[in-house]
Write a protein that holds these residues in place. Structure first.
Motif, PDB file in Angstrom:
ATOM      1  N   SER B  99      67.192  57.570  47.028  1.00 35.63           N
ATOM      2  CA  SER B  99      65.968  57.079  46.254  1.00 35.63           C
ATOM      3  C   SER B  99      66.473  57.141  44.624  1.00 35.63           C
ATOM      4  N   VAL B 101      69.851  56.855  43.404  1.00 34.41           N
ATOM      5  CA  VAL B 101      70.339  55.757  43.060  1.00 34.41           C
ATOM      6  C   VAL B 101      69.407  54.734  42.861  1.00 34.41           C
ATOM      7  N   LYS B 102      68.531  54.363  43.435  1.00 36.97           N
ATOM      8  CA  LYS B 102      67.545  53.143  43.468  1.00 36.97           C
ATOM      9  C   LYS B 102      66.979  53.063  42.243  1.00 36.97           C
ATOM     10  N   HIS B 105      69.334  51.986  39.552  1.00 36.21           N
ATOM     11  CA  HIS B 105      69.648  50.684  39.573  1.00 36.21           C
ATOM     12  C   HIS B 105      68.562  49.881  39.189  1.00 36.21           C
ATOM     13  N   VAL B 106      67.283  50.111  39.706  1.00 32.75           N
ATOM     14  CA  VAL B 106      66.096  49.217  39.269  1.00 32.75           C
ATOM     15  C   VAL B 106      65.872  49.269  37.752  1.00 32.75           C
ATOM     16  N   LYS B 109      69.468  47.506  36.220  1.00 34.14           N
ATOM     17  CA  LYS B 109      69.923  46.266  36.811  1.00 34.14           C
ATOM     18  C   LYS B 109      68.961  45.148  36.419  1.00 34.14           C
ATOM     19  N   ARG B 110      67.624  45.516  36.837  1.00 38.20           N
ATOM     20  CA  ARG B 110      66.679  44.526  36.918  1.00 38.20           C
ATOM     21  C   ARG B 110      66.288  43.889  35.389  1.00 38.20           C
ATOM     22  N   HIS B 112      68.841  43.650  33.128  1.00 30.61           N
ATOM     23  CA  HIS B 112      69.937  42.718  33.191  1.00 30.61           C
ATOM     24  C   HIS B 112      69.769  41.545  33.675  1.00 30.61           C
ATOM     25  N   GLN B 113      69.058  41.519  34.876  1.00 34.53           N
ATOM     26  CA  GLN B 113      68.883  40.261  35.546  1.00 34.53           C
ATOM     27  C   GLN B 113      67.744  39.511  34.859  1.00 34.53           C
TER      28      GLN B 113
END
Ligand code: HEM
Ligand code: HEM
Lengths: 219, 128
Positions: B99, B101-102, B105-106, B109-110, B112-113
Protein backbone atom coordinates in the motif's frame (compact mmCIF):
# COMPACT_ATOMS: atom_id res chain seq x y z
CA UNK A 1 8.04 7.69 -25.35
CA UNK A 2 5.27 8.56 -22.87
CA UNK A 3 2.60 8.08 -25.51
CA UNK A 4 3.96 4.64 -26.38
CA UNK A 5 4.34 3.66 -22.73
CA UNK A 6 0.85 4.80 -21.85
CA UNK A 7 -0.53 2.88 -24.80
CA UNK A 8 1.26 -0.44 -24.27
CA UNK A 9 0.76 -0.37 -20.49
CA UNK A 10 -2.89 0.67 -20.75
CA UNK A 11 -5.24 -0.24 -23.62
CA UNK A 12 -2.97 -2.97 -25.01
CA UNK A 13 -2.97 -4.82 -21.69
CA UNK A 14 -6.76 -4.91 -21.91
CA UNK A 15 -6.64 -6.12 -25.49
CA UNK A 16 -4.17 -8.90 -24.72
CA UNK A 17 -6.08 -10.16 -21.69
CA UNK A 18 -9.37 -10.10 -23.59
CA UNK A 19 -7.79 -12.08 -26.45
CA UNK A 20 -6.25 -14.47 -23.92
CA UNK A 21 -9.40 -15.28 -21.95
CA UNK A 22 -11.80 -14.79 -24.84
CA UNK A 23 -9.59 -16.97 -27.03
CA UNK A 24 -9.49 -19.76 -24.45
CA UNK A 25 -13.26 -19.67 -24.17
CA UNK A 26 -13.68 -19.61 -27.93
CA UNK A 27 -11.31 -22.53 -28.46
CA UNK A 28 -12.99 -24.61 -25.77
CA UNK A 29 -16.49 -23.96 -27.07
CA UNK A 30 -15.58 -24.56 -30.70
CA UNK A 31 -13.83 -27.78 -29.75
CA UNK A 32 -16.88 -28.97 -27.83
CA UNK A 33 -19.18 -28.11 -30.72
CA UNK A 34 -16.91 -29.75 -33.26
CA UNK A 35 -16.59 -32.93 -31.21
CA UNK A 36 -20.36 -33.11 -30.88
CA UNK A 37 -20.85 -32.72 -34.62
CA UNK A 38 -18.10 -35.00 -35.84
CA UNK A 39 -17.49 -37.56 -33.21
CA UNK A 40 -20.14 -37.98 -30.54
CA UNK A 41 -18.29 -41.06 -29.35
CA UNK A 42 -15.80 -38.74 -27.65
CA UNK A 43 -18.43 -37.77 -25.10
CA UNK A 44 -19.34 -41.38 -24.40
CA UNK A 45 -15.76 -42.45 -23.94
CA UNK A 46 -14.85 -39.55 -21.65
CA UNK A 47 -14.48 -40.93 -18.17
CA UNK A 48 -13.69 -38.70 -15.24
CA UNK A 49 -11.91 -41.40 -13.31
CA UNK A 50 -9.65 -42.70 -16.09
CA UNK A 51 -9.13 -39.23 -17.50
CA UNK A 52 -7.96 -37.76 -14.22
CA UNK A 53 -5.83 -40.82 -13.55
CA UNK A 54 -3.95 -40.28 -16.78
CA UNK A 55 -3.58 -36.51 -16.28
CA UNK A 56 -2.22 -37.14 -12.80
CA UNK A 57 0.46 -39.45 -14.13
CA UNK A 58 1.47 -36.99 -16.81
CA UNK A 59 1.79 -33.99 -14.51
CA UNK A 60 4.04 -35.84 -12.08
CA UNK A 61 7.72 -35.78 -13.02
CA UNK A 62 8.80 -39.31 -14.05
CA UNK A 63 5.19 -40.47 -13.72
CA UNK A 64 5.17 -41.88 -17.24
CA UNK A 65 7.42 -44.06 -19.34
CA UNK A 66 8.07 -41.16 -21.68
CA UNK A 67 9.25 -39.02 -18.79
CA UNK A 68 11.42 -41.84 -17.44
CA UNK A 69 13.09 -42.41 -20.78
CA UNK A 70 14.28 -38.81 -21.09
CA UNK A 71 15.28 -37.73 -17.58
CA UNK A 72 17.00 -34.50 -18.62
CA UNK A 73 14.20 -33.44 -20.92
CA UNK A 74 11.73 -34.24 -18.14
CA UNK A 75 13.52 -32.19 -15.52
CA UNK A 76 13.93 -29.23 -17.85
CA UNK A 77 10.31 -29.37 -19.05
CA UNK A 78 8.94 -29.43 -15.51
CA UNK A 79 11.14 -26.70 -14.05
CA UNK A 80 10.56 -24.62 -17.18
CA UNK A 81 6.77 -24.83 -16.86
CA UNK A 82 6.70 -24.19 -13.14
CA UNK A 83 8.91 -21.09 -13.45
CA UNK A 84 7.08 -19.93 -16.56
CA UNK A 85 3.75 -19.75 -14.76
CA UNK A 86 5.11 -18.85 -11.33
CA UNK A 87 7.30 -15.84 -12.20
CA UNK A 88 4.87 -13.51 -13.96
CA UNK A 89 2.19 -14.13 -11.33
CA UNK A 90 4.37 -13.58 -8.27
CA UNK A 91 6.78 -10.92 -9.56
CA UNK A 92 6.70 -7.78 -7.40
CA UNK A 93 6.97 -5.50 -10.43
CA UNK A 94 3.86 -7.09 -11.95
CA UNK A 95 1.82 -7.13 -8.74
CA UNK A 96 2.54 -3.49 -7.94
CA UNK A 97 1.05 -2.58 -11.33
CA UNK A 98 -2.13 -4.51 -10.40
CA UNK A 99 -2.09 -2.75 -7.03
CA UNK A 100 -1.76 0.67 -8.65
CA UNK A 101 -4.64 0.18 -11.06
CA UNK A 102 -7.00 -2.18 -9.21
CA UNK A 103 -5.88 -1.97 -5.58
CA UNK A 104 -5.44 -5.75 -5.45
CA UNK A 105 -2.28 -7.58 -4.41
CA UNK A 106 -1.03 -10.93 -3.26
CA UNK A 107 2.07 -12.77 -2.07
CA UNK A 108 5.25 -12.01 -4.03
CA UNK A 109 8.75 -13.42 -4.40
CA UNK A 110 11.91 -11.39 -3.91
CA UNK A 111 13.48 -9.75 -6.94
CA UNK A 112 16.57 -11.89 -6.47
CA UNK A 113 14.54 -15.12 -6.57
CA UNK A 114 12.73 -13.85 -9.67
CA UNK A 115 16.05 -13.09 -11.28
CA UNK A 116 17.37 -16.60 -10.67
CA UNK A 117 14.19 -18.28 -11.89
CA UNK A 118 14.24 -16.07 -14.99
CA UNK A 119 17.71 -17.37 -15.82
CA UNK A 120 16.36 -20.91 -15.39
CA UNK A 121 13.61 -20.21 -17.94
CA UNK A 122 16.01 -18.63 -20.44
CA UNK A 123 18.41 -21.56 -20.05
CA UNK A 124 15.52 -24.00 -20.60
CA UNK A 125 14.56 -22.21 -23.79
CA UNK A 126 18.14 -22.53 -25.01
CA UNK A 127 17.99 -26.22 -24.13
CA UNK A 128 14.80 -26.69 -26.17
CA UNK A 129 16.38 -24.81 -29.06
CA UNK A 130 19.59 -26.82 -29.04
CA UNK A 131 17.59 -30.02 -28.74
CA UNK A 132 15.61 -29.14 -31.83
CA UNK A 133 18.76 -28.36 -33.79
CA UNK A 134 20.91 -31.26 -32.61
CA UNK A 135 18.68 -34.33 -32.25
CA UNK A 136 17.95 -35.72 -35.74
CA UNK A 137 14.53 -37.18 -34.97
CA UNK A 138 13.37 -33.97 -33.23
CA UNK A 139 14.86 -31.84 -36.02
CA UNK A 140 12.89 -33.83 -38.56
CA UNK A 141 9.62 -32.95 -36.80
CA UNK A 142 10.54 -29.28 -36.34
CA UNK A 143 9.15 -26.51 -38.51
CA UNK A 144 9.86 -22.78 -38.54
CA UNK A 145 6.78 -22.16 -36.40
CA UNK A 146 8.34 -24.15 -33.55
CA UNK A 147 11.24 -21.73 -33.45
CA UNK A 148 8.93 -18.75 -33.64
CA UNK A 149 6.88 -20.07 -30.72
CA UNK A 150 10.00 -20.70 -28.67
CA UNK A 151 11.03 -17.11 -29.41
CA UNK A 152 7.63 -15.76 -28.37
CA UNK A 153 7.95 -17.55 -25.03
CA UNK A 154 11.58 -16.59 -24.41
CA UNK A 155 11.15 -12.92 -25.36
CA UNK A 156 9.37 -11.62 -22.22
CA UNK A 157 11.97 -13.29 -20.03
CA UNK A 158 14.98 -11.94 -21.88
CA UNK A 159 13.58 -8.42 -22.19
CA UNK A 160 12.28 -8.39 -18.59
CA UNK A 161 15.69 -9.45 -17.32
CA UNK A 162 17.35 -6.76 -19.43
CA UNK A 163 15.01 -4.07 -18.16
CA UNK A 164 15.38 -5.08 -14.53
CA UNK A 165 19.16 -4.83 -14.76
CA UNK A 166 18.93 -1.43 -16.46
CA UNK A 167 21.27 -2.44 -19.24
CA UNK A 168 21.74 0.03 -22.12
CA UNK A 169 18.51 0.92 -23.85
CA UNK A 170 16.42 -0.42 -20.98
CA UNK A 171 13.65 2.11 -21.61
CA UNK A 172 13.01 0.75 -25.11
CA UNK A 173 13.56 -2.76 -23.78
CA UNK A 174 10.91 -2.17 -21.11
CA UNK A 175 8.41 -1.25 -23.78
CA UNK A 176 9.43 -4.26 -25.90
CA UNK A 177 9.03 -6.36 -22.76
CA UNK A 178 5.47 -5.30 -22.22
CA UNK A 179 4.69 -5.80 -25.91
CA UNK A 180 6.30 -9.23 -25.97
CA UNK A 181 4.36 -10.28 -22.87
CA UNK A 182 1.17 -9.19 -24.53
CA UNK A 183 2.04 -11.03 -27.73
CA UNK A 184 2.69 -14.19 -25.71
CA UNK A 185 -0.64 -13.96 -23.91
CA UNK A 186 -2.51 -13.35 -27.14
CA UNK A 187 -0.66 -16.20 -28.88
CA UNK A 188 -1.53 -18.84 -26.29
CA UNK A 189 -5.07 -19.67 -27.50
CA UNK A 190 -4.24 -19.60 -31.20
CA UNK A 191 -0.88 -21.37 -31.57
CA UNK A 192 0.66 -24.60 -30.42
CA UNK A 193 0.86 -22.90 -27.00
CA UNK A 194 -2.81 -23.84 -26.72
CA UNK A 195 -1.55 -27.17 -25.37
CA UNK A 196 -2.08 -25.38 -22.06
CA UNK A 197 -5.84 -25.34 -22.74
CA UNK A 198 -6.14 -28.67 -24.44
CA UNK A 199 -3.82 -30.73 -22.30
CA UNK A 200 -6.54 -31.82 -19.86
CA UNK A 201 -8.79 -32.85 -22.75
CA UNK A 202 -6.34 -34.65 -25.02
CA UNK A 203 -4.78 -36.37 -22.04
CA UNK A 204 -8.14 -37.01 -20.41
CA UNK A 205 -9.48 -38.49 -23.62
CA UNK A 206 -6.44 -40.69 -24.17
CA UNK A 207 -6.67 -41.83 -20.56
CA UNK A 208 -10.36 -42.60 -20.89
CA UNK A 209 -9.96 -44.55 -24.09
CA UNK A 210 -6.99 -46.50 -22.83
CA UNK A 211 -8.49 -47.06 -19.40
CA UNK A 212 -12.17 -47.78 -20.09
CA UNK A 213 -12.00 -49.24 -23.61
CA UNK A 214 -8.64 -50.89 -24.03
CA UNK A 215 -8.05 -51.50 -20.33
CA UNK A 216 -4.48 -50.34 -20.74
CA UNK A 217 -2.25 -47.64 -19.34
CA UNK A 218 -1.32 -44.62 -21.43
CA UNK A 219 1.64 -43.53 -19.31
CA UNK B 1 54.01 41.72 -7.23
CA UNK B 2 53.14 42.92 -10.64
CA UNK B 3 49.64 44.06 -11.35
CA UNK B 4 49.12 41.31 -13.95
CA UNK B 5 50.23 38.54 -11.60
CA UNK B 6 47.78 39.81 -8.97
CA UNK B 7 44.98 39.75 -11.55
CA UNK B 8 45.83 36.18 -12.52
CA UNK B 9 45.77 35.12 -8.84
CA UNK B 10 42.43 36.79 -8.28
CA UNK B 11 40.90 35.18 -11.36
CA UNK B 12 42.18 31.73 -10.37
CA UNK B 13 40.94 32.14 -6.81
CA UNK B 14 37.51 33.24 -8.05
CA UNK B 15 37.34 30.30 -10.47
CA UNK B 16 38.27 27.79 -7.79
CA UNK B 17 35.84 29.39 -5.35
CA UNK B 18 32.90 29.41 -7.74
CA UNK B 19 33.63 25.84 -8.76
CA UNK B 20 33.62 24.81 -5.12
CA UNK B 21 30.35 26.65 -4.52
CA UNK B 22 28.67 25.12 -7.57
CA UNK B 23 29.82 21.58 -6.87
CA UNK B 24 29.02 22.05 -3.18
CA UNK B 25 25.52 23.17 -4.08
CA UNK B 26 24.88 20.35 -6.46
CA UNK B 27 26.13 17.87 -3.91
CA UNK B 28 23.75 19.24 -1.31
CA UNK B 29 20.95 19.22 -3.83
CA UNK B 30 21.37 15.57 -4.77
CA UNK B 31 18.90 13.81 -2.57
CA UNK B 32 16.79 10.70 -2.51
CA UNK B 33 13.42 9.80 -1.09
CA UNK B 34 14.00 7.61 1.95
CA UNK B 35 10.80 6.82 3.74
CA UNK B 36 11.86 5.36 7.08
CA UNK B 37 9.00 2.81 6.95
CA UNK B 38 10.85 0.77 4.32
CA UNK B 39 13.21 -1.36 6.35
CA UNK B 40 14.87 -3.58 3.78
CA UNK B 41 14.87 -1.99 0.36
CA UNK B 42 14.24 -4.10 -2.70
CA UNK B 43 15.15 -1.41 -5.19
CA UNK B 44 17.77 1.34 -5.46
CA UNK B 45 16.68 4.63 -3.82
CA UNK B 46 14.69 7.17 -5.86
CA UNK B 47 16.55 10.34 -6.78
CA UNK B 48 14.38 13.39 -6.23
CA UNK B 49 15.70 16.95 -6.31
CA UNK B 50 12.86 18.36 -4.24
CA UNK B 51 12.90 22.09 -4.97
CA UNK B 52 14.32 21.84 -8.46
CA UNK B 53 11.74 19.22 -9.40
CA UNK B 54 8.81 21.26 -8.19
CA UNK B 55 10.11 24.37 -9.95
CA UNK B 56 10.65 22.75 -13.36
CA UNK B 57 7.43 20.77 -13.03
CA UNK B 58 5.61 24.01 -12.16
CA UNK B 59 3.96 22.58 -9.05
CA UNK B 60 2.82 25.49 -6.92
CA UNK B 61 0.88 23.91 -4.10
CA UNK B 62 2.86 22.00 -1.51
CA UNK B 63 -0.24 19.95 -0.75
CA UNK B 64 -0.23 18.43 -4.22
CA UNK B 65 1.96 15.95 -2.37
CA UNK B 66 1.93 16.94 1.31
CA UNK B 67 -1.83 16.78 1.64
CA UNK B 68 -4.18 16.72 4.57
CA UNK B 69 -7.65 15.18 4.58
CA UNK B 70 -10.58 16.38 6.63
CA UNK B 71 -13.69 14.21 6.77
CA UNK B 72 -12.69 12.40 3.59
CA UNK B 73 -12.10 15.63 1.67
CA UNK B 74 -8.73 17.04 0.75
CA UNK B 75 -8.24 20.25 2.74
CA UNK B 76 -7.36 22.85 0.10
CA UNK B 77 -5.31 25.23 2.18
CA UNK B 78 -3.54 22.90 4.57
CA UNK B 79 -0.40 20.89 4.11
CA UNK B 80 1.61 18.24 5.94
CA UNK B 81 5.23 18.79 4.89
CA UNK B 82 6.37 18.16 8.45
CA UNK B 83 5.25 14.54 8.15
CA UNK B 84 6.47 11.51 6.25
CA UNK B 85 3.92 9.92 3.93
CA UNK B 86 4.12 6.71 5.96
CA UNK B 87 2.92 8.47 9.11
CA UNK B 88 -0.55 8.36 7.61
CA UNK B 89 -0.08 5.67 4.97
CA UNK B 90 1.19 2.85 7.16
CA UNK B 91 2.48 -0.54 6.04
CA UNK B 92 -0.24 -3.20 5.90
CA UNK B 93 -0.03 -5.32 9.06
CA UNK B 94 3.08 -3.33 9.93
CA UNK B 95 5.19 -5.11 7.31
CA UNK B 96 3.66 -5.50 3.83
CA UNK B 97 4.92 -2.56 1.73
CA UNK B 98 2.31 -2.83 -1.06
CA UNK B 99 0.00 0.00 0.00
CA UNK B 100 2.77 2.43 0.86
CA UNK B 101 4.60 1.77 -2.41
CA UNK B 102 1.30 2.23 -4.19
CA UNK B 103 0.60 5.73 -2.86
CA UNK B 104 4.13 6.87 -3.80
CA UNK B 105 3.80 5.39 -7.27
CA UNK B 106 0.30 6.75 -7.81
CA UNK B 107 1.31 10.23 -6.74
CA UNK B 108 4.55 10.41 -8.75
CA UNK B 109 3.94 8.23 -11.79
CA UNK B 110 0.37 9.17 -12.56
CA UNK B 111 1.26 12.85 -12.88
CA UNK B 112 4.19 12.01 -15.15
CA UNK B 113 1.87 9.91 -17.31
CA UNK B 114 -0.70 12.68 -17.50
CA UNK B 115 1.84 15.43 -18.17
CA UNK B 116 3.85 13.16 -20.50
CA UNK B 117 7.02 14.30 -18.76
CA UNK B 118 9.13 12.71 -16.06
CA UNK B 119 9.97 9.06 -15.33
CA UNK B 120 7.40 6.25 -15.58
CA UNK B 121 9.41 3.00 -15.67
CA UNK B 122 10.88 1.30 -12.61
CA UNK B 123 14.48 1.86 -13.67
CA UNK B 124 13.95 5.52 -14.44
CA UNK B 125 13.11 6.31 -10.80
CA UNK B 126 14.98 3.52 -9.00
CA UNK B 127 18.26 4.32 -10.73
CA UNK B 128 21.09 1.86 -10.08
C1 HEM C 1 1.28 -8.07 -20.09
C2 HEM C 1 1.92 -7.05 -19.68
C3 HEM C 1 3.20 -7.05 -18.89
C4 HEM C 1 3.65 -5.93 -18.25
C5 HEM C 1 2.96 -4.56 -18.21
C6 HEM C 1 4.91 -6.27 -17.61
C7 HEM C 1 5.67 -5.38 -16.87
C8 HEM C 1 6.89 -5.67 -16.29
C9 HEM C 1 7.70 -4.74 -15.56
C10 HEM C 1 7.32 -3.29 -15.29
C11 HEM C 1 8.83 -5.39 -15.16
C12 HEM C 1 9.95 -4.83 -14.29
C13 HEM C 1 11.08 -4.31 -15.06
C14 HEM C 1 12.05 -3.64 -14.11
O1 HEM C 1 12.32 -4.18 -13.02
O2 HEM C 1 12.55 -2.55 -14.45
C15 HEM C 1 8.75 -6.74 -15.64
C16 HEM C 1 9.72 -7.71 -15.45
C17 HEM C 1 9.62 -9.02 -15.86
N1 HEM C 1 8.50 -9.58 -16.48
FE1 HEM C 1 6.88 -8.60 -17.16
N2 HEM C 1 5.21 -7.59 -17.85
C18 HEM C 1 4.19 -8.12 -18.63
C19 HEM C 1 4.09 -9.43 -19.08
C20 HEM C 1 4.99 -10.45 -18.76
C21 HEM C 1 4.84 -11.85 -19.14
C22 HEM C 1 3.65 -12.42 -19.93
C23 HEM C 1 5.93 -12.52 -18.65
C24 HEM C 1 6.33 -13.97 -18.73
C25 HEM C 1 5.61 -14.92 -19.11
C26 HEM C 1 6.76 -11.55 -17.97
C27 HEM C 1 7.96 -11.86 -17.34
C28 HEM C 1 8.79 -10.94 -16.72
C29 HEM C 1 10.11 -11.24 -16.21
C30 HEM C 1 10.77 -12.61 -16.26
C31 HEM C 1 10.65 -10.04 -15.67
C32 HEM C 1 12.03 -9.81 -15.07
C33 HEM C 1 12.24 -10.48 -13.73
C34 HEM C 1 13.64 -10.26 -13.21
O3 HEM C 1 14.63 -10.60 -13.90
O4 HEM C 1 13.76 -9.78 -12.09
N3 HEM C 1 6.15 -10.31 -18.05
N4 HEM C 1 7.56 -6.89 -16.33
C1 HEM D 1 -0.41 -25.52 -17.43
C2 HEM D 1 -0.57 -26.21 -18.47
C3 HEM D 1 0.55 -26.76 -19.34
C4 HEM D 1 0.86 -28.07 -19.49
C5 HEM D 1 0.20 -29.23 -18.76
C6 HEM D 1 1.94 -28.16 -20.45
C7 HEM D 1 2.51 -29.36 -20.88
C8 HEM D 1 3.59 -29.47 -21.73
C9 HEM D 1 4.24 -30.72 -22.10
C10 HEM D 1 3.79 -32.09 -21.61
C11 HEM D 1 5.26 -30.43 -22.93
C12 HEM D 1 6.24 -31.39 -23.56
C13 HEM D 1 5.80 -31.65 -24.96
C14 HEM D 1 6.70 -32.59 -25.66
O1 HEM D 1 6.62 -33.77 -25.37
O2 HEM D 1 7.48 -32.13 -26.50
C15 HEM D 1 5.29 -28.99 -23.10
C16 HEM D 1 6.19 -28.29 -23.86
C17 HEM D 1 6.24 -26.90 -23.97
N1 HEM D 1 5.33 -25.99 -23.41
FE1 HEM D 1 3.83 -26.46 -22.17
N2 HEM D 1 2.29 -26.91 -20.86
C18 HEM D 1 1.48 -26.00 -20.20
C19 HEM D 1 1.51 -24.62 -20.32
C20 HEM D 1 2.39 -23.90 -21.13
C21 HEM D 1 2.41 -22.47 -21.29
C22 HEM D 1 1.46 -21.50 -20.57
C23 HEM D 1 3.42 -22.18 -22.17
C24 HEM D 1 3.88 -20.85 -22.71
C25 HEM D 1 3.18 -19.80 -22.82
C26 HEM D 1 4.03 -23.42 -22.56
C27 HEM D 1 5.10 -23.53 -23.43
C28 HEM D 1 5.73 -24.72 -23.79
C29 HEM D 1 6.93 -24.81 -24.61
C30 HEM D 1 7.67 -23.62 -25.22
C31 HEM D 1 7.25 -26.17 -24.70
C32 HEM D 1 8.47 -26.82 -25.38
C33 HEM D 1 8.56 -26.59 -26.81
C34 HEM D 1 9.76 -27.27 -27.43
O3 HEM D 1 9.98 -28.46 -27.16
O4 HEM D 1 10.42 -26.59 -28.19
N3 HEM D 1 3.39 -24.45 -21.90
N4 HEM D 1 4.23 -28.42 -22.36
Amino acid sequence: MHDIYNFVSGPLVWVSFIIFFGGILYRLISMAVLAKKKDVIVYEYMSLQYGLRSILHWIIPFGTVKWQKNPIFTIVTFTFHICLIFIPIFLFAHIILWKESWDISWWYISDIAADVLTIVVIASCIFFLVRRIVLPDVKYLTSISDYVILGIVAAPFITGFWTYHQWPGFRIMGIIHILSGEIMLAAIPFTRLSHMIFFPFTRGYMGSEFGAVRHAKDW
Amino acid sequence: MEKRTVMVYIVITLLVFSFAVISGFSQEDVSTIQDSAFKEKMRPPVRFLHDEHNETALIEECNTCHHVYEEGEKAEDESSEDMECSECHALDDGKNPMSLVKIYHVRCKRCHQEKKAGPVMCGECHVK
